[in-house]
Design an enzyme around this catalytic site. Sequence first.
Site, PDB file in Angstrom:
ATOM      1  N   GLU A 265       0.953 -47.237 -21.988  1.00  9.65           N
ATOM      2  CA  GLU A 265       1.717 -46.260 -21.221  1.00  9.65           C
ATOM      3  C   GLU A 265       2.238 -46.730 -20.105  1.00  9.65           C
ATOM      4  O   GLU A 265       1.609 -47.481 -19.191  1.00  9.65           O
ATOM      5  CB  GLU A 265       0.873 -44.955 -20.803  1.00  9.65           C
ATOM      6  CG  GLU A 265       1.782 -43.830 -20.504  1.00  9.65           C
ATOM      7  CD  GLU A 265       1.160 -42.668 -20.402  1.00  9.65           C
ATOM      8  OE1 GLU A 265       0.019 -42.580 -20.536  1.00  9.65           O
ATOM      9  OE2 GLU A 265       1.950 -41.692 -19.888  1.00  9.65           O
TER      10      GLU A 265
ATOM     11  N   MET B 162      -6.842 -44.352 -19.018  1.00 14.03           N
ATOM     12  CA  MET B 162      -5.891 -44.299 -20.050  1.00 14.03           C
ATOM     13  C   MET B 162      -6.588 -43.547 -21.104  1.00 14.03           C
ATOM     14  O   MET B 162      -7.360 -43.768 -21.801  1.00 14.03           O
ATOM     15  CB  MET B 162      -5.164 -45.707 -20.213  1.00 14.03           C
ATOM     16  CG  MET B 162      -4.241 -45.414 -21.405  1.00 14.03           C
ATOM     17  SD  MET B 162      -2.792 -44.353 -20.795  1.00 14.03           S
ATOM     18  CE  MET B 162      -2.252 -43.907 -22.496  1.00 14.03           C
TER      19      MET B 162
ATOM     20  N   ASN C 131      -5.782 -43.345 -24.438  1.00 11.58           N
ATOM     21  CA  ASN C 131      -5.647 -44.046 -25.827  1.00 11.58           C
ATOM     22  C   ASN C 131      -6.452 -43.184 -26.933  1.00 11.58           C
ATOM     23  O   ASN C 131      -7.665 -42.863 -26.650  1.00 11.58           O
ATOM     24  CB  ASN C 131      -6.143 -45.459 -26.008  1.00 11.58           C
ATOM     25  CG  ASN C 131      -5.632 -46.081 -24.520  1.00 11.58           C
ATOM     26  OD1 ASN C 131      -4.636 -46.404 -24.148  1.00 11.58           O
ATOM     27  ND2 ASN C 131      -6.551 -46.698 -23.940  1.00 11.58           N
TER      28      ASN C 131
ATOM     29  N   GLU D 212      -9.074 -37.188 -19.098  1.00  9.79           N
ATOM     30  CA  GLU D 212      -8.813 -38.194 -20.280  1.00  9.79           C
ATOM     31  C   GLU D 212      -9.078 -37.547 -21.632  1.00  9.79           C
ATOM     32  O   GLU D 212      -8.285 -37.572 -22.606  1.00  9.79           O
ATOM     33  CB  GLU D 212      -9.166 -39.459 -20.077  1.00  9.79           C
ATOM     34  CG  GLU D 212      -8.855 -40.236 -18.766  1.00  9.79           C
ATOM     35  CD  GLU D 212      -7.327 -40.304 -18.535  1.00  9.79           C
ATOM     36  OE1 GLU D 212      -6.472 -40.438 -19.391  1.00  9.79           O
ATOM     37  OE2 GLU D 212      -7.194 -40.194 -17.229  1.00  9.79           O
TER      38      GLU D 212
ATOM     39  N   HIS E  43      -6.574 -34.921 -22.853  1.00 11.25           N
ATOM     40  CA  HIS E  43      -5.404 -35.373 -23.179  1.00 11.25           C
ATOM     41  C   HIS E  43      -5.522 -35.309 -24.819  1.00 11.25           C
ATOM     42  O   HIS E  43      -4.436 -35.544 -25.430  1.00 11.25           O
ATOM     43  CB  HIS E  43      -5.009 -36.682 -22.867  1.00 11.25           C
ATOM     44  CG  HIS E  43      -4.271 -36.991 -21.493  1.00 11.25           C
ATOM     45  ND1 HIS E  43      -3.290 -36.119 -21.249  1.00 11.25           N
ATOM     46  CD2 HIS E  43      -4.299 -37.460 -20.417  1.00 11.25           C
ATOM     47  CE1 HIS E  43      -2.445 -36.537 -20.263  1.00 11.25           C
ATOM     48  NE2 HIS E  43      -3.360 -37.243 -19.789  1.00 11.25           N
TER      49      HIS E  43
ATOM     50  N   GLU F 158       1.164 -34.416 -18.472  1.00  9.68           N
ATOM     51  CA  GLU F 158       0.101 -34.441 -17.566  1.00  9.68           C
ATOM     52  C   GLU F 158       0.042 -33.334 -16.504  1.00  9.68           C
ATOM     53  O   GLU F 158      -0.908 -33.080 -16.072  1.00  9.68           O
ATOM     54  CB  GLU F 158       0.887 -35.632 -16.521  1.00  9.68           C
ATOM     55  CG  GLU F 158       1.041 -37.068 -17.282  1.00  9.68           C
ATOM     56  CD  GLU F 158      -0.282 -37.477 -17.562  1.00  9.68           C
ATOM     57  OE1 GLU F 158      -1.407 -36.994 -17.238  1.00  9.68           O
ATOM     58  OE2 GLU F 158      -0.192 -38.615 -18.500  1.00  9.68           O
TER      59      GLU F 158
HETATM   60  N1  B3K Z   1      -1.529 -41.362 -18.758  1.00  6.19           N
HETATM   61  C1  B3K Z   1      -2.016 -42.230 -17.820  1.00  6.19           C
HETATM   62  C2  B3K Z   1      -1.241 -42.925 -17.042  1.00  6.19           C
HETATM   63  C3  B3K Z   1      -0.517 -44.130 -17.538  1.00  6.19           C
HETATM   64  C4  B3K Z   1       0.204 -44.514 -16.118  1.00  6.19           C
HETATM   65  C5  B3K Z   1       1.128 -45.794 -16.482  1.00  6.19           C
HETATM   66  N2  B3K Z   1       1.939 -46.309 -15.638  1.00  6.19           N
HETATM   67  C6  B3K Z   1      -3.348 -41.672 -17.257  1.00  6.19           C
HETATM   68  C7  B3K Z   1      -3.431 -40.073 -17.156  1.00  6.19           C
HETATM   69  O1  B3K Z   1      -2.593 -39.645 -16.617  1.00  6.19           O
HETATM   70  O2  B3K Z   1      -4.429 -39.862 -17.877  1.00  6.19           O
HETATM   71 ZN    ZN Z   2      -3.201 -37.758 -17.726  1.00  4.73          ZN
END
Ligand code: B3K
Ligand code: ZN
Length: 887
Positions: free
Chosen positions: A127, A269, A271, A304, A307, A326
């Site tokens: 990301e 992150m 993922n 995380e 998400h 976010e």
């Molecule tokens: N989604 C990632 C952030 C990625 C940043 C890339 N430059 C972490 C988070 O907000 O959970």
């Molecule tokens: Zn996030």
Amino acid sequence: MRDAQPSTIFLSDYRVPDFLIDSTTLRFELGEDSSLVSSVLALRRNPDAKTSDAPLQLHGTELELISLSIDDRLLADSEWSQSGEQLTIANVPASFSLRCETRIRPQDNTSLEGLYKSSGMFCTQCEAEGFRKITYYLDRPDVMSVFSVEIIADQSRYPVLLSNGNLTSKETLSDGRHKTIWQDPFPKPAYLFALVAGKLSVVEDQFVTTSGRRVDLRIYVEEKDLDKCDHAMLSLKNAMRWDEDVYGREYDLDIFNIVAVDDFNMGAMENKSLNIFNTSCVLAKPETTTDAGFQRVEGVVAHEYFHNWTGNRVTCRDWFQLSLKEGFTVFRDAAFSSDMGSPTVKRVEDVTLLRTAQFAEDAGPMAHPIRPDSFIEISNFYTVTVYEKGAEVVRMIHTLLGPELFRKGSDLYFERHDGQAVTCEDFVLAMEDASGIDLTQFRNWYSQAGTPQLVVSGSYDEQAQTYRLDVAQSCPATPGQAVKAPFHIPLAMALVGEAGQLPLQLADAPANTETADNTEMVLSVNEQTQSFVFTGVKEAPVPSLLRGFSAPVKLNFEYSRDQLLRLMRNDTDGFCRWDASQQLGLAEIKRAITNLATGKAVAPDPEYINACRELLDDTSLDGAMVALMLQLPSEAYLAEIIHPVDVHGIHQAREALRTALASALSGELHACYSRCESDEAYVPDAAQIARRSLKNTVLSYLMLLDDEQVVALAIGQFENSSNMTDRLAALNCLVNSNAEYKAKALQRFYQQWQHEPLVINQWFQVQAMCRLPGTLETVQGLMSHPAFEIRNPNKVRALIGAFCGQNGVNFHREDGAGYRFLADQVLVLNRSNPQIASRLLVPLTKWRKYLPAAQQLMRSELQRVLAEPELSSDVFEVVSKSLQEYQ
Ligand code: B3K
Ligand code: ZN
């Protein structure tokens, strides 16, 4: 590095993709010099695309292309072309299989984006647009595909090979290598792809979901860190249960993996099923980690995990919609942390971040709405605005709908959009459809930047027994947005009388005004000026406004000192109570600034001293709240309130006031410190955190007394504490004092913890934040310390970031050496890690708010950076926008 002037991308240019990728099969052969990546993509034309003959255009950067074939036919060089980040294949069928082989060099990848090596292991960060550094792809979030991933690597160097989803095959090869295959059944955009290969140890646990699915939970770390995973594991299980209870969301796979890596650009992150974490956000144990560190681990693990629904199952259509995932996820993790600990403290901490960093961003050259409408480099938009203000916007929807309708709205959102890539508008629409509440005007929060200001005045009519609130809203111009339409602002309020809150009756209750009970109300402020009249008000009240910080606005009400004292002592809303203490503190600081400027002594108002004394003496109060109320508004917050900002004048006045308070209250401070001492076993729970926070706030006041006995107290705390919170707080006090012992303290601390990188980062940070003169030289010296590595973002943040961002008096040295230092470091990092470079630059971009001499020095450093011939798009965007005239 940019090859031409970087271009601006606009939300209004969004088009659906011309092609879709039904499946993605990847094969990685990881090597010591380079790695081979083969991909097979099942592509077809998107039936929703405008044209049916568009060429195939794939993203790719810093890749060595080995071969390309379509349906097993090797393409000749003439059949494709490359320009910038785009690979174009002109003639392709309606549906086909594209095979592509590339070579990449993770060992040389210092940007920490794409596939790279950290402490001997391979890991990824895709990301937002890092997947294109791995292979050619449609690297955009609205292209979702099922992934199958084969990883081949040396078995002894990389015994653990991980990717998303389920492990479907594991095999030892004859050449010393081994191979695993992972399949993720959930279609996902490329930014959620992850791969890890390394020598890792694992902590395992299990979680049974509400419907009886057994999930294996694994945290992979270096062997030496196995004893620091308990807190993250507990936080994960708490978060999984919480999401079931509060949102009705279960986990959807049989495995959930977390991997900790040393070199990481941000916290973590999300993922799919393979979260990758910065070690600083996963490892924790009492001896090495502060209370704040424990809370950060809990918050980030939850963030995380959450998400998985808000981001992964329902993802973003394009990067302008980043706040969709976010903002909502920060809102969710804040509510979780609040439920796990102290709600008021959590709220005050969040508001503090918003009022300092976010309000500053809103008032600066990079101001943008939570849904930006253009950007040059998306990495620059992972901001406090998109995250924290985005969370406030979701919170306001929660306030306007109430918890039941909000839950109906989130259920509808998940039901409608599971498996889709959607927009902020889809979220708002689901909330509207489920609740029947009109959010038309509320949408301005998504499109307009800037912090709205509310000017409120109140008048009591004794005869008529009415109280009238007059409210005016405005919002300053921001780059590209000169004029703003009024916002829909939920203003939570109460009227506080002598003996508590008064019943509320609006004279002309508008239909959209909600009453939580009859002493608290949420007023819908939606016009430029508005009046609210309350009837049956039996005494002159003090209004308690913006309760719980119900909207991310600046509020101006001309309270008298006595009104603030009443709120500080009696308000039932924790946020307003704390805020009253801050407003009193602010008035004292402003008076101290004037006194110092006119050669007078700084003498706090006796009533204010009494109120602080009451706080220290009242053992029935929550210690954490007392600590927060005793802390004067920070220099960063003051820089948002007092213009132009005289950093040194503010610092001196604030310190003089702190010293005066410390001497007026030394007896109470000593008594409070003794009361807070305890030798019970460390637990990071709200009660203990509160006690340590109060104790250390009190210690920092006592240190201002220049008293040998207090220094001895700090030395004792430093030497004898068994937890890092108390030890580091004592070290911080000693470093900021003239105590002879401080050099020894720093040396002993280093010796004891030199093998714990996260603790050494704290050691760097304490020194970088020292308020005394000479700190820049200390920081420059520490950059040659063997423990410092410019390639490691945590170390850069601990030393350079902390000095430039959190040490106002030293960064703003009058000779400009602090500014020069920052510009030098940005130019170095621009080459190796552009994301970190552009983030570091932020303190310089605020140049317009300082005194003229500082402005000039700051601006000339920005100009020096802009003159660099090979600026990354990240740094270019921030530096060029911060030099542009916009108001
Ligand atoms: N989604 C990632 C952030 C990625 C940043 C890339 N430059 C972490 C988070 O907000 O959970
Ligand atoms: Zn996030």
